[in-house]
Design a protein around this motif. Structure first.
Motif, PDB file in Angstrom:
ATOM      1  N   ILE A 195       0.460  -1.092   0.458  1.00 27.76           N
ATOM      2  CA  ILE A 195       0.274   0.400  -0.009  1.00 27.76           C
ATOM      3  C   ILE A 195       0.684   0.885   0.223  1.00 27.76           C
ATOM      4  N   GLU A 196       1.895   0.738   0.548  1.00 27.40           N
ATOM      5  CA  GLU A 196       2.481   2.413   0.695  1.00 27.40           C
ATOM      6  C   GLU A 196       3.355   2.148  -0.254  1.00 27.40           C
ATOM      7  N   PHE A 197       4.183   1.422  -1.739  1.00 25.42           N
ATOM      8  CA  PHE A 197       4.480   1.312  -2.402  1.00 25.42           C
ATOM      9  C   PHE A 197       3.827   1.767  -3.482  1.00 25.42           C
ATOM     10  N   VAL A 198       2.458   1.817  -3.495  1.00 21.24           N
ATOM     11  CA  VAL A 198       1.362   2.530  -4.803  1.00 21.24           C
ATOM     12  C   VAL A 198       0.933   3.266  -4.244  1.00 21.24           C
ATOM     13  N   ASP A 199       0.924   4.508  -3.196  1.00 18.41           N
ATOM     14  CA  ASP A 199       1.221   5.084  -2.266  1.00 18.41           C
ATOM     15  C   ASP A 199      -0.586   5.577  -1.940  1.00 18.41           C
ATOM     16  N   GLY A 200      -1.026   4.188  -2.020  1.00 19.26           N
ATOM     17  CA  GLY A 200      -2.467   3.816  -0.813  1.00 19.26           C
ATOM     18  C   GLY A 200      -3.678   3.972  -2.404  1.00 19.26           C
ATOM     19  N   SER A 201      -2.933   3.650  -3.351  1.00 12.42           N
ATOM     20  CA  SER A 201      -3.979   3.835  -4.720  1.00 12.42           C
ATOM     21  C   SER A 201      -3.940   2.139  -5.034  1.00 12.42           C
ATOM     22  N   TYR A 202      -4.984   1.500  -5.065  1.00 13.10           N
ATOM     23  CA  TYR A 202      -4.878   0.082  -5.983  1.00 13.10           C
ATOM     24  C   TYR A 202      -6.896  -0.405  -5.723  1.00 13.10           C
ATOM     25  N   LYS A 203      -6.866  -1.496  -6.754  1.00 15.19           N
ATOM     26  CA  LYS A 203      -8.533  -1.781  -6.601  1.00 15.19           C
ATOM     27  C   LYS A 203      -8.419  -2.548  -6.146  1.00 15.19           C
ATOM     28  N   LYS A 204      -8.195  -3.548  -5.625  1.00 16.33           N
ATOM     29  CA  LYS A 204      -8.393  -4.422  -4.935  1.00 16.33           C
ATOM     30  C   LYS A 204      -7.592  -5.515  -3.731  1.00 16.33           C
ATOM     31  N   ILE A 205      -7.711  -5.900  -3.016  1.00 13.54           N
ATOM     32  CA  ILE A 205      -6.005  -6.450  -2.473  1.00 13.54           C
ATOM     33  C   ILE A 205      -6.471  -8.161  -2.328  1.00 13.54           C
ATOM     34  N   TYR A 206      -6.621  -9.645  -2.584  1.00 12.94           N
ATOM     35  CA  TYR A 206      -6.576 -10.416  -1.719  1.00 12.94           C
ATOM     36  C   TYR A 206      -6.209 -11.047  -0.376  1.00 12.94           C
ATOM     37  N   ALA A 207      -5.780 -10.989   0.397  1.00 14.44           N
ATOM     38  CA  ALA A 207      -4.986 -11.722   1.335  1.00 14.44           C
ATOM     39  C   ALA A 207      -5.524 -12.584   2.144  1.00 14.44           C
ATOM     40  N   PHE A 208      -4.690 -14.183   1.296  1.00 13.84           N
ATOM     41  CA  PHE A 208      -4.554 -15.659   2.165  1.00 13.84           C
ATOM     42  C   PHE A 208      -3.448 -15.787   3.279  1.00 13.84           C
ATOM     43  N   GLU A 209      -3.718 -15.994   4.599  1.00 12.49           N
ATOM     44  CA  GLU A 209      -3.103 -16.762   5.785  1.00 12.49           C
ATOM     45  C   GLU A 209      -4.203 -17.847   6.140  1.00 12.49           C
ATOM     46  N   PRO A 210      -3.635 -18.804   6.135  1.00 14.65           N
ATOM     47  CA  PRO A 210      -4.324 -20.261   6.974  1.00 14.65           C
ATOM     48  C   PRO A 210      -3.991 -20.181   8.793  1.00 14.65           C
ATOM     49  N   ASP A 211      -2.910 -19.654   8.841  1.00 12.80           N
ATOM     50  CA  ASP A 211      -2.711 -19.669   9.708  1.00 12.80           C
ATOM     51  C   ASP A 211      -3.717 -18.807  10.597  1.00 12.80           C
ATOM     52  N   PRO A 212      -4.304 -19.633  11.871  1.00 13.35           N
ATOM     53  CA  PRO A 212      -5.269 -19.175  12.572  1.00 13.35           C
ATOM     54  C   PRO A 212      -4.645 -17.625  12.929  1.00 13.35           C
ATOM     55  N   LYS A 213      -3.590 -17.788  14.188  1.00 16.57           N
ATOM     56  CA  LYS A 213      -2.708 -16.326  15.260  1.00 16.57           C
ATOM     57  C   LYS A 213      -2.605 -15.567  13.931  1.00 16.57           C
ATOM     58  N   ASN A 214      -1.842 -15.911  13.395  1.00 12.62           N
ATOM     59  CA  ASN A 214      -1.466 -14.572  12.334  1.00 12.62           C
ATOM     60  C   ASN A 214      -2.228 -14.280  11.316  1.00 12.62           C
ATOM     61  N   PHE A 215      -3.800 -14.492  11.003  1.00 12.72           N
ATOM     62  CA  PHE A 215      -4.522 -14.426  10.705  1.00 12.72           C
ATOM     63  C   PHE A 215      -5.364 -12.968  11.195  1.00 12.72           C
ATOM     64  N   ASN A 216      -5.650 -12.865  12.619  1.00  8.61           N
ATOM     65  CA  ASN A 216      -6.310 -12.325  14.029  1.00  8.61           C
ATOM     66  C   ASN A 216      -5.285 -11.112  13.569  1.00  8.61           C
ATOM     67  N   ILE A 217      -4.435 -11.609  13.755  1.00  5.55           N
ATOM     68  CA  ILE A 217      -3.278 -10.176  13.562  1.00  5.55           C
ATOM     69  C   ILE A 217      -3.271  -9.178  12.667  1.00  5.55           C
ATOM     70  N   MET A 218      -3.703  -9.864  10.602  1.00  6.75           N
ATOM     71  CA  MET A 218      -3.708  -9.197  10.354  1.00  6.75           C
ATOM     72  C   MET A 218      -5.070  -8.658  10.155  1.00  6.75           C
ATOM     73  N   LYS A 219      -5.872  -9.721  10.418  1.00  7.84           N
ATOM     74  CA  LYS A 219      -7.193  -8.901  10.670  1.00  7.84           C
ATOM     75  C   LYS A 219      -7.452  -7.443  11.749  1.00  7.84           C
ATOM     76  N   ASP A 220      -6.990  -7.611  12.688  1.00  4.87           N
ATOM     77  CA  ASP A 220      -6.544  -6.601  13.030  1.00  4.87           C
ATOM     78  C   ASP A 220      -6.190  -4.946  12.324  1.00  4.87           C
ATOM     79  N   SER A 221      -4.786  -5.302  12.190  1.00  7.55           N
ATOM     80  CA  SER A 221      -3.420  -5.054  11.343  1.00  7.55           C
ATOM     81  C   SER A 221      -3.907  -3.276  10.362  1.00  7.55           C
ATOM     82  N   LEU A 222      -5.230  -4.641  10.012  1.00  8.37           N
ATOM     83  CA  LEU A 222      -5.303  -3.791   8.132  1.00  8.37           C
ATOM     84  C   LEU A 222      -6.384  -3.925   8.268  1.00  8.37           C
ATOM     85  N   ASN A 223      -7.883  -3.522   9.395  1.00  7.83           N
ATOM     86  CA  ASN A 223      -9.238  -3.011   9.915  1.00  7.83           C
ATOM     87  C   ASN A 223      -9.296  -1.356   8.366  1.00  7.83           C
TER      88      ASN A 223
END
Length: 337
Positions: A195-223
């Protein structure tokens, strides 16, 4: 080997409890190696910026190194990562870092490629070498082969580019139309860099993360970021439920001996007809299977691909051949390493 024997003798006789400094695959190899000699590990320790709550490797807790700040000298600190340069610095400069660090060579042997393997596949390595787009990439491949033969990657590290995924090769002038797929999104750290690389300009992002703990941290981080679809799934060549082992940043799908089960899916099924422009993969050895599950998306869109190719012995050759199989009369992939 003699160096390891002396270290093991010292660890056994000084009666101090053991800490392993590191938390990824190599740290677990060190843990298993110490166990062979009856040397138990109290905890894995990581620098504060990498620490997260309730993190275990097996049944051993991962702790913040800051928790031990005033008492590290009471422990044997065994290095649990394979950065040779950093390891040597810690090992040889105890007066600077205030503590003694131990570095073991035997666990590094799992990274070694047998010379017979390289000889057997030499023509394929040559094909990849001459198929790479620039001199730097060819130098990286040559140094990688040396590193795998001699288990020493110092020269390889000198060629490393800190801009791992986002640089002039992946720059997009019309980023407002870009759809980015992150396979192995971990805690969202790479997505933030994107997001920093494209200066916040993008259409959509798909994020796959199978680890439940990592996923919950990611969910909060990208909220607070818009247009991001978070999927608590791994990527694979088909829809399935597979065994999975939680190892923090190195969590992996291992099919038949994991600690938990996770759903896996294909990129093709999730993105549908979306015009994908960029796919990044760091999925701890499942890259080829994940690319197989993205075959329609790749053939239709020919997106930029940033694919990790170091997890398995055959990755360099297999991934090169598979990606080049998409070349057509209009477009062809230029491969950089």
């Amino acid at each position: 080997k003699n160096s390891d024997e002396k270290i093991i003798h010292e660890l056994i006789n000084n009666k101090k409890p053991n800490l392993i400094y590191g938390c990824a695959n190599h740290a677990e190899l060190v843990w298993n190696y110490l166990n062979r000699f009856g040397l138990l590990t109290e905890a894995f320790i990581v620098d504060s910026q990498y620490y997260k709550e309730d993190w275990y490797i097996g049944h051993t807790k991962v702790k913040d190194i800051a928790d031990y700040e005033d008492r590290l000298s009471d422990y044997n600190i065994v290095i649990g990562f394979c950065d040779i340069s950093k390891s040597r610095f810690l090992r040889d400069n105890g007066s600077l870092v205030k503590n003694k660090f131990y570095f073991l060579w035997e666990p590094l042997e799992m990274y070694r490629w047998d010379k017979a393997y390289i000889d057997e596949h030499w023509e394929e390595f040559e094909e990849v070498y001459y198929g790479l787009k620039d001199t730097l990439s060819r130098n990286v491949l040559a140094e990688l082969i040396k590193a795998k033969l001699y288990v020493c990657g110092n020269h390889l590290l000198n060629l490393a580019d800190s801009r791992q995924y986002f640089n002039e090769l992946t720059f997009c002038r019309n980023s407002k139309d870009e759809i980015f797929v992150d396979c192995g999104a971990y805690t969202g750290d790479t997505i933030k860099k994107y997001i920093e690389f494209v200066d916040g300009s993008y259409k959509k992002i798909y994020a796959f993360e199978p680890d439940p703990k990592n996923f919950n941290i990611m969910k909060d981080s990208l909220n607070n970021f818009p247009n991001i679809e978070l999927l608590n799934k791994g990527t694979w060549k088909e829809e399935n439920v597979l065994e999975f082992e939680e190892k923090g940043s190195a969590s992996q799908i291992i099919k038949d001996k994991g600690k938990i089960t996770v759903p896996v899916t294909t990129i093709d099924n999730i993105v549908g007809e979306d015009k994908i422009t960029f796919i990044k993969m760091d999925v701890e050895g499942s890259e080829l299977e994940s690319l197989l599950g993205a075959s329609k998306t790749i053939a239709r869109n020919m997106p930029k691909l940033a694919i990790c190719c170091y997890h398995k012995e055959g990755d360099l050759i297999d991934l090169y051949h598979y990606i080049k199989s998409f070349d057509n009369n209009k477009y062809e992939y230029q491969i950089y390493l």
